[in-house]
Scaffold this motif. Structure first.
Motif, PDB file in Angstrom:
ATOM      1  N   LYS A   1      10.719 -21.396 -63.365  1.00 32.27           N
ATOM      2  CA  LYS A   1      11.555 -21.874 -64.466  1.00 32.27           C
ATOM      3  C   LYS A   1      12.653 -20.856 -64.782  1.00 32.27           C
ATOM      4  O   LYS A   1      12.417 -19.655 -64.799  1.00 32.27           O
ATOM      5  CB  LYS A   1      10.646 -22.077 -65.684  1.00 32.27           C
ATOM      6  N   THR A   2      13.861 -21.357 -65.020  1.00 32.41           N
ATOM      7  CA  THR A   2      14.950 -20.489 -65.458  1.00 32.41           C
ATOM      8  C   THR A   2      15.477 -20.997 -66.792  1.00 32.41           C
ATOM      9  O   THR A   2      15.450 -22.193 -67.066  1.00 32.41           O
ATOM     10  CB  THR A   2      16.112 -20.436 -64.443  1.00 32.41           C
ATOM     11  N   VAL A   3      15.931 -20.067 -67.605  1.00 32.35           N
ATOM     12  CA  VAL A   3      16.506 -20.389 -68.906  1.00 32.35           C
ATOM     13  C   VAL A   3      17.854 -19.684 -68.985  1.00 32.35           C
ATOM     14  O   VAL A   3      17.966 -18.501 -68.660  1.00 32.35           O
ATOM     15  CB  VAL A   3      15.593 -19.920 -70.064  1.00 32.35           C
ATOM     16  N   GLU A   4      18.865 -20.417 -69.409  1.00 33.97           N
ATOM     17  CA  GLU A   4      20.183 -19.837 -69.605  1.00 33.97           C
ATOM     18  C   GLU A   4      20.359 -19.519 -71.081  1.00 33.97           C
ATOM     19  O   GLU A   4      20.105 -20.368 -71.940  1.00 33.97           O
ATOM     20  CB  GLU A   4      21.263 -20.810 -69.132  1.00 33.97           C
ATOM     21  N   LEU A   5      20.785 -18.316 -71.352  1.00 30.51           N
ATOM     22  CA  LEU A   5      20.996 -17.836 -72.719  1.00 30.51           C
ATOM     23  C   LEU A   5      22.443 -17.400 -72.843  1.00 30.51           C
ATOM     24  O   LEU A   5      23.057 -16.979 -71.863  1.00 30.51           O
ATOM     25  CB  LEU A   5      20.080 -16.647 -73.014  1.00 30.51           C
ATOM     26  N   SER A   6      22.988 -17.468 -74.051  1.00 32.75           N
ATOM     27  CA  SER A   6      24.369 -17.031 -74.217  1.00 32.75           C
ATOM     28  C   SER A   6      24.566 -16.348 -75.560  1.00 32.75           C
ATOM     29  O   SER A   6      23.760 -16.489 -76.480  1.00 32.75           O
ATOM     30  CB  SER A   6      25.330 -18.216 -74.094  1.00 32.75           C
ATOM     31  N   CYS A   7      25.679 -15.640 -75.630  1.00 33.41           N
ATOM     32  CA  CYS A   7      26.110 -15.081 -76.908  1.00 33.41           C
ATOM     33  C   CYS A   7      26.509 -16.249 -77.808  1.00 33.41           C
ATOM     34  O   CYS A   7      26.541 -17.396 -77.372  1.00 33.41           O
ATOM     35  CB  CYS A   7      27.283 -14.128 -76.685  1.00 33.41           C
ATOM     36  N   ARG A   8      26.835 -15.972 -79.061  1.00 32.91           N
ATOM     37  CA  ARG A   8      27.165 -17.046 -80.009  1.00 32.91           C
ATOM     38  C   ARG A   8      28.367 -17.884 -79.590  1.00 32.91           C
ATOM     39  O   ARG A   8      28.380 -19.096 -79.782  1.00 32.91           O
ATOM     40  CB  ARG A   8      27.378 -16.462 -81.416  1.00 32.91           C
TER      41      ARG A   8
END
Length: 177
Positions: free
Chosen positions: A2-9
């Motif tokens: 599983k991969t999750v993409e995260l980002s700054c605001r």
């Protein structure tokens, strides 16, 4: 995996994390609390601390974190020029992204990057001994006075699984707060 993409605001800096974190924790050390207070002074910055002043992170092996976009916005912040830890901030919107300890094979990715309903749940609080009075902490998970042998065992197991490697994470500059 599983991969999750995260980002700054603002979405300009994006990370991908693979698999599950090997540990999810809340740190109450003096250093994390002082750094969070200083980073909160940046224009547009959102608070990093919980209501009881913990810094919440998911610990990932470095080989399971990839910077997808915005590497040019990432700047390191250190409490002092000789500090062994650095917090990496996406300066496009002043979002703290992760903490890296000197010589470490893991990154502590800040939990506030996940949507609230998808955020990994902390398994323990550590360094409660740095608090003047830890009696007000919630009792929902273990509140450890310092790092436990089990904490270090998880770090060592993650390092062994990486073949005792320590990938470098490059950022573009220094943030002075």
């Amino acid at each position: 995996m599983k991969t999750v993409e995260l980002s700054c605001r603002c979405g300009g800096t994006r990370l991908e994390v693979q698999g599950e974190p090997f540990l999810v924790s809340e740190c109450l050390c003096t250093s994390c609390r002082a750094a969070a207070a200083r980073l909160a002074q940046l224009p547009g910055s959102a608070p990093m601390l919980t209501t009881y002043e913990a810094t919440a992170t998911a610990e990932y092996r470095k080989d399971r974190v990839k910077i997808l976009t915005g590497v040019n916005t990432l700047k390191e912040f250190r409490l002092t020029p000789t500090s062994g830890s650095r917090r990496c901030v996406a300066t496009c919107c002043n979002t703290p992204m992760f903490l890296e300890m000197k010589g470490a094979h893991w990154l502590s990715v800040y939990l506030n990057l996940w949507p609230t309903d998808q955020r990994p749940k902390p398994q323990l609080r550590t360094m409660t001994g740095d608090l003047h009075d830890p009696s007000g902490l919630p009792q929902d998970i273990p509140n450890l006075r310092t790092h436990s042998p089990a904490f270090y065992a998880k770090l060592f197991a993650a390092w062994a699984a990486m073949g005792f490697r320590n990938p470098k994470i490059e950022v573009k500059g220094v943030l002075d707060v």
